[in-house]
Design a protein around this motif. Structure first.
Motif, PDB file in Angstrom:
ATOM      1  N   VAL A  45       0.830  -1.203   0.000  1.00 38.65           N
ATOM      2  CA  VAL A  45       0.000   0.000   0.000  1.00 38.65           C
ATOM      3  C   VAL A  45       0.862   1.250   0.000  1.00 38.65           C
ATOM      4  CG1 VAL A  45      -1.699   1.317   1.318  1.00 38.65           C
ATOM      5  CG2 VAL A  45      -1.934  -1.154   1.119  1.00 38.65           C
ATOM      6  N   PHE A  46       1.892   1.287   0.837  1.00 35.76           N
ATOM      7  CA  PHE A  46       2.699   2.492   0.985  1.00 35.76           C
ATOM      8  C   PHE A  46       3.673   2.701  -0.169  1.00 35.76           C
ATOM      9  CE2 PHE A  46       2.162   1.793   5.793  1.00 35.76           C
ATOM     10  CZ  PHE A  46       0.995   2.532   5.778  1.00 35.76           C
ATOM     11  N   VAL A  47       4.178   1.632  -0.758  1.00 38.17           N
ATOM     12  CA  VAL A  47       5.219   1.763  -1.780  1.00 38.17           C
ATOM     13  C   VAL A  47       4.632   1.763  -3.187  1.00 38.17           C
ATOM     14  CG1 VAL A  47       7.332   0.762  -2.725  1.00 38.17           C
ATOM     15  CG2 VAL A  47       6.916   0.698  -0.256  1.00 38.17           C
ATOM     16  N   THR A  48       3.838   0.763  -3.531  1.00 37.33           N
ATOM     17  CA  THR A  48       3.324   0.641  -4.898  1.00 37.33           C
ATOM     18  C   THR A  48       1.837   0.928  -5.013  1.00 37.33           C
ATOM     19  OG1 THR A  48       2.867  -1.739  -4.622  1.00 37.33           O
ATOM     20  CG2 THR A  48       5.071  -1.119  -5.395  1.00 37.33           C
ATOM     21  N   ASP A  49       1.125   0.940  -3.901  1.00 36.98           N
ATOM     22  CA  ASP A  49      -0.347   1.065  -3.890  1.00 36.98           C
ATOM     23  C   ASP A  49      -0.970   0.041  -4.827  1.00 36.98           C
ATOM     24  OD1 ASP A  49      -2.745   1.951  -3.017  1.00 36.98           O
ATOM     25  OD2 ASP A  49      -2.799   3.768  -4.236  1.00 36.98           O
ATOM     26  N   ALA A  50      -0.489  -1.190  -4.720  1.00 38.73           N
ATOM     27  CA  ALA A  50      -0.996  -2.283  -5.553  1.00 38.73           C
ATOM     28  C   ALA A  50      -1.174  -3.525  -4.676  1.00 38.73           C
ATOM     29  CB  ALA A  50      -0.048  -2.567  -6.714  1.00 38.73           C
ATOM     30  N   ALA A  51      -1.934  -3.388  -3.592  1.00 38.49           N
ATOM     31  CA  ALA A  51      -2.167  -4.508  -2.689  1.00 38.49           C
ATOM     32  C   ALA A  51      -2.969  -5.589  -3.409  1.00 38.49           C
ATOM     33  CB  ALA A  51      -2.906  -4.043  -1.442  1.00 38.49           C
ATOM     34  N   ALA A  52      -2.469  -6.823  -3.373  1.00 33.38           N
ATOM     35  CA  ALA A  52      -3.117  -7.946  -4.057  1.00 33.38           C
ATOM     36  C   ALA A  52      -3.149  -9.155  -3.135  1.00 33.38           C
ATOM     37  CB  ALA A  52      -2.374  -8.291  -5.352  1.00 33.38           C
ATOM     38  N   ARG A  61      -7.007   6.482 -14.218  1.00 29.88           N
ATOM     39  CA  ARG A  61      -5.930   5.501 -14.061  1.00 29.88           C
ATOM     40  C   ARG A  61      -6.531   4.192 -13.540  1.00 29.88           C
ATOM     41  NH1 ARG A  61      -3.607   9.132 -16.231  1.00 29.88           N
ATOM     42  NH2 ARG A  61      -1.532  10.004 -15.777  1.00 29.88           N
ATOM     43  N   VAL A  62      -5.835   3.096 -13.824  1.00 27.19           N
ATOM     44  CA  VAL A  62      -6.210   1.815 -13.218  1.00 27.19           C
ATOM     45  C   VAL A  62      -5.280   1.476 -12.068  1.00 27.19           C
ATOM     46  CG1 VAL A  62      -7.213   0.911 -15.344  1.00 27.19           C
ATOM     47  CG2 VAL A  62      -4.800   0.523 -14.878  1.00 27.19           C
ATOM     48  N   TYR A  63      -4.194   2.222 -11.938  1.00 28.04           N
ATOM     49  CA  TYR A  63      -3.244   1.996 -10.856  1.00 28.04           C
ATOM     50  C   TYR A  63      -3.384   3.095  -9.811  1.00 28.04           C
ATOM     51  CZ  TYR A  63      -1.044  -1.259 -14.120  1.00 28.04           C
ATOM     52  OH  TYR A  63      -0.814  -2.285 -14.975  1.00 28.04           O
ATOM     53  N   GLY A  64      -3.060   2.753  -8.572  1.00 30.13           N
ATOM     54  CA  GLY A  64      -3.123   3.722  -7.492  1.00 30.13           C
ATOM     55  C   GLY A  64      -1.891   4.614  -7.475  1.00 30.13           C
ATOM     56  N   MET A  65      -1.938   5.615  -6.608  1.00 27.13           N
ATOM     57  CA  MET A  65      -0.816   6.539  -6.422  1.00 27.13           C
ATOM     58  C   MET A  65      -0.398   6.467  -4.965  1.00 27.13           C
ATOM     59  SD  MET A  65      -0.541  10.553  -7.429  1.00 27.13           S
ATOM     60  CE  MET A  65       1.068  11.302  -7.727  1.00 27.13           C
ATOM     61  N   SER A  66       0.718   5.820  -4.704  1.00 30.99           N
ATOM     62  CA  SER A  66       1.174   5.582  -3.343  1.00 30.99           C
ATOM     63  C   SER A  66       1.816   6.835  -2.764  1.00 30.99           C
ATOM     64  CB  SER A  66       2.194   4.436  -3.338  1.00 30.99           C
ATOM     65  OG  SER A  66       3.380   4.841  -4.019  1.00 30.99           O
ATOM     66  N   PRO A  67       1.989   6.889  -1.427  1.00 32.56           N
ATOM     67  CA  PRO A  67       2.707   8.016  -0.831  1.00 32.56           C
ATOM     68  C   PRO A  67       4.124   8.170  -1.364  1.00 32.56           C
ATOM     69  CG  PRO A  67       1.505   6.809   0.857  1.00 32.56           C
ATOM     70  CD  PRO A  67       1.391   6.008  -0.411  1.00 32.56           C
ATOM     71  N   VAL A  68       4.786   7.055  -1.685  1.00 33.00           N
ATOM     72  CA  VAL A  68       6.138   7.154  -2.242  1.00 33.00           C
ATOM     73  C   VAL A  68       6.114   7.849  -3.603  1.00 33.00           C
ATOM     74  CG1 VAL A  68       8.115   5.820  -3.081  1.00 33.00           C
ATOM     75  CG2 VAL A  68       6.950   5.137  -0.978  1.00 33.00           C
ATOM     76  N   GLU A  69       5.125   7.533  -4.430  1.00 28.72           N
ATOM     77  CA  GLU A  69       5.036   8.175  -5.740  1.00 28.72           C
ATOM     78  C   GLU A  69       4.737   9.664  -5.608  1.00 28.72           C
ATOM     79  OE1 GLU A  69       2.675   7.704 -10.023  1.00 28.72           O
ATOM     80  OE2 GLU A  69       2.187   6.402  -8.325  1.00 28.72           O
ATOM     81  N   GLN A  70       4.029  10.059  -4.582  1.00 29.55           N
ATOM     82  CA  GLN A  70       3.684  11.464  -4.402  1.00 29.55           C
ATOM     83  C   GLN A  70       4.904  12.319  -4.079  1.00 29.55           C
ATOM     84  OE1 GLN A  70       0.367  11.874  -1.639  1.00 29.55           O
ATOM     85  NE2 GLN A  70      -0.429   9.901  -2.291  1.00 29.55           N
ATOM     86  N   ILE A  71       5.973  11.728  -3.572  1.00 24.97           N
ATOM     87  CA  ILE A  71       7.163  12.500  -3.200  1.00 24.97           C
ATOM     88  C   ILE A  71       8.386  12.014  -3.977  1.00 24.97           C
ATOM     89  CG2 ILE A  71       6.348  13.168  -0.914  1.00 24.97           C
ATOM     90  CD1 ILE A  71       7.852  10.800   0.236  1.00 24.97           C
ATOM     91  N   VAL A  72       8.193  11.598  -5.213  1.00 22.08           N
ATOM     92  CA  VAL A  72       9.300  11.078  -6.012  1.00 22.08           C
ATOM     93  C   VAL A  72      10.400  12.124  -6.162  1.00 22.08           C
ATOM     94  CG1 VAL A  72       9.937  10.433  -8.357  1.00 22.08           C
ATOM     95  CG2 VAL A  72       8.030   9.309  -7.261  1.00 22.08           C
ATOM     96  N   THR A  73      10.041  13.356  -6.503  1.00 19.66           N
ATOM     97  CA  THR A  73      11.049  14.397  -6.700  1.00 19.66           C
ATOM     98  C   THR A  73      11.797  14.684  -5.407  1.00 19.66           C
ATOM     99  OG1 THR A  73       9.674  15.399  -8.426  1.00 19.66           O
ATOM    100  CG2 THR A  73      11.418  16.755  -7.482  1.00 19.66           C
ATOM    101  N   THR A  74      11.074  14.778  -4.309  1.00 20.00           N
ATOM    102  CA  THR A  74      11.715  15.042  -3.015  1.00 20.00           C
ATOM    103  C   THR A  74      12.675  13.922  -2.641  1.00 20.00           C
ATOM    104  OG1 THR A  74       9.798  16.307  -2.254  1.00 20.00           O
ATOM    105  CG2 THR A  74      11.281  15.453  -0.573  1.00 20.00           C
TER     106      THR A  74
END
Length: 449
Positions: A146-153, A229-242
Motif C-alpha cells: 500500500v505504501f510503496v506501490t499502492d498495488a495490494a493484491a 488511471r487503473v493503478y493507485g498513487m502511493s505516498p512514495v510516488e507522491q514524493i518522487v522528486t523530493t
C-alpha cells in the motif's frame, strides 16, 4: 393568454386588457460570432459512460504500469534506497500492526443463530489469514504494498468446495488490471443461466502473461485510485522528486566522509597568465571532475603559483534547514509527526502534532483495512452480519479500561456483550447479556424499552 407564435410571448390578466408583448432574442448558434453547433459525435451511443480515455488495445500490453511515468521498480528502489523514507514506512507499519482487533456482530445484540460460533470461526481465520503467518505479519506485508506501490493484491485460495481457505499476499507489481469497454474492471454476468466471471487481472511473470484472475480469485485493492488511471498513487510516488533530491543529498554526505573533501573556494593563478590560459585551465579543471563525484571530493596537486592563493568561500554544510525541510515533506506524506527529526519544540506542541498524526494518518489506514476485511466477511465467508472492529487494546491502561467499561455497563450505556466485544471476547449466550441494565441496590435491573 399566451401567444404561441415563434419569437413572441404575451400575457393578459383577462381578454379585455391590453397585451404586453416582447420579441425573444433572435440570435442563433450560427449567428454573428456565435458558439456554433457542436460536431456530430463519431462514437456509437453504446459507449456512453466510458470512465476514461484509455489507449486503444490497452489489454494487449504485457507490462504492468507501462503507461505510468513512474514504474514499480523505481518506486521500490526509492523506498529501499532512502533510509529516512524506509524508517517512516516501517514506523507506520508498526503502528498499524500493534493495534488490537476483534470480530463482532453488526447489530451489537447477538440474537442471530450461531452468532458466537461464526464469530469464533471468523476470528480463527483472520488470526492467520494466509494459513501460516499471524495477522500482524500478514498486515505488514499488505501495508508494504500500500505504501510503496499502492498495488495490494490478495489471492483467494479455496478448497474443492469453493470455500475460502486463505488470503495469500501477492507481489502487486506483477498484477496487470484488465479493463472492459467502459474502462472499468470487468464484472461477472449471466450467460445461458450460468454466472460467468471474466478475466479481471493478469499476473505477468518472466515478461509474459502467466495466469488470468477474476474478481472471485483475486482482491486487487489500490487505496488511492483516480478516475483516469487503473493503478493507485502511493505516498512514495507522491514524493518522487523530493526523494530523488534527498538521495543525492545523502550520496553527497556519504562521499564527504568516504572520498575526502574539497570545499567551495577561490584559487589564484600566476599574474602572468593570460585570460585564454585561465579559461583553458578552468575547462581542464571542470572536465576533470565532471561526472565523477568521488574524484570531486579529493584534493589535487597544482602548480606553485596556483597554490599560493587559496580562499575558502564556504564551509561544507553537513546538516541544515534544507535537511529538515526534506524530512518534513516525507513525514507529511505519511502523516507522521516530524518531532524526532527536527529541532526541539515545546511539549504541548509536540503532543498536539503526535495526536494529529495519529488521527490524520493512522485512522484512514485502519479504516481502509476494516473495509477490506468487512468485504471478505460479507462476500467470501458469507457473514454480512459480522464486522471487523479495531479495539483500543494496548492504547488504554487495563485498569482504566476496566473502570470505563464497568461504568458503562452499570449505567446501561453498554450491554455486557458489547463490553466483552470491546475486550475481544466472544459474546455470552444468555439473553440478559444483550440487554442494557442499570445497577441498583437490589442488583442489575433491565432498563425499560
Amino acid at each position: 393568454m399566451v401567444d404561441r407564435s415563434a419569437g413572441t410571448r404575451s400575457w393578459s390578466l383577462n381578454p379585455y386588457e391590453v397585451d404586453i408583448r416582447f420579441t425573444a432574442p433572435s440570435a442563433s448558434e450560427d449567428g454573428w460570432f456565435g458558439p456554433q453547433r457542436p460536431m456530430t459525435p463519431l462514437g456509437p451511443p453504446d459507449i456512453a459512460g466510458r470512465q476514461w480515455d484509455f489507449p486503444a488495445g490497452y489489454n494487449l500490453s504485457t507490462t504492468p504500469r507501462n503507461t505510468e511515468p513512474v514504474t514499480f521498480a523505481t518506486l521500490r528502489g526509492l523506498a529501499d534506497g532512502y533510509d529516512l523514507l524506509r524508517l517512516i514506512i516501517e514506523t507506520r507499519k508498526d503502528q498499524a500492526a500493534r493495534q488490537c482487533w476483534t470480530i463482532a456482530g453488526r447489530d451489537k445484540i447477538g440474537t442471530s443463530a450461531g452468532l458466537g460460533d461464526r464469530i469464533g470461526a471468523a476470528t480463527r481465520f483472520f488470526a492467520r489469514p494466509d494459513g501460516s503467518r499471524c495477522f500482524a505479519d500478514w498486515l505488514r506485508m499488505l501495508l508494504e504494498e500500500v505504501f510503496v506501490t499502492d498495488a495490494a493484491a490478495l489471492y483467494k485460495r479455496r478448497d474443492r468446495a469453493g470455500r475460502l481457505m486463505a488470503l495469500t499476499p501477492l507481489d502487486g507489481a506483477t498484477i496487470k488490471p484488465v479493463i472492459d469497454g467502459f474502462g472499468r474492471t470487468p464484472e461477472p454476468y449471466f450467460k445461458d443461466g450460468q454466472l460467468v466471471y471474466p478475466t479481471a487481472y493478469q499476473q505477468v511473470l518472466k515478461g509474459f502473461p502467466a495466469i488470468d484472475y477474476s474478481i472471485r480469485d483475486l482482491i486487487y485493492r489500490p487505496r488511492n485510485l483516480r478516475v483516469n488511471r487503473v493503478y493507485g498513487m502511493s505516498p512514495v510516488e507522491q514524493i518522487v522528486t523530493t526523494v530523488n533530491i534527498a538521495l543525492r543529498r545523502q550520496m553527497y554526505l556519504l562521499d564527504y566522509f568516504t572520498e575526502g573533501n574539497i570545499p567551495d573556494s577561490l584559487i589564484g593563478v600566476p599574474e602572468n597568465w593570460t585570460p585564454d590560459q585561465i579559461a583553458s585551465y578552468q575547462k581542464y579543471w571542470d572536465a576533470y571532475f565532471d561526472g565523477d563525484v568521488g574524484r570531486r571530493r579529493r584534493a589535487k596537486f597544482v602548480p606553485g603559483g596556483v597554490a599560493k592563493t587559496f580562499i575558502q568561500t564556504k564551509e561544507p554544510e553537513l546538516k541544515g534547514p534544507f535537511d529538515e525541510w526534506l524530512a518534513r515533506i516525507v513525514c507529511f506524506a505519511f502523516s507522521i509527526s516530524p518531532q524526532g527529526l527536527t529541532q526541539t519544540m515545546n511539549r504541548a506542541t509536540a503532543e498536539t502534532q503526535k495526536e494529529l498524526a495519529a488521527e490524520e494518518g493512522l485512522a484512514p489506514i485502519l479504516a481502509w483495512i476494516k473495509a477490506l476485511i468487512d468485504g471478505v466477511l460479507a462476500d467470501d465467508l458469507e457473514a454480512p452480519d459480522l464486522e471487523f472492529v479495531w479495539t483500543s487494546g494496548h492504547e488504554t491502561d487495563p485498569l482504566t479500561q476496566e473502570t470505563i467499561l464497568s461504568n458503562f455497563t452499570s449505567k446501561g450505556i453498554l450491554t455486557i456483550n458489547e463490553a466483552r466485544a470491546a475486550l475481544g471476547r466472544i459474546p455470552l449466550r444468555e439473553a440478559s447479556a444483550n440487554m442494557p441494565m442499570t445497577l441498583t441496590a437490589a442488583g442489575y435491573v433491565p432498563l425499560p424499552d
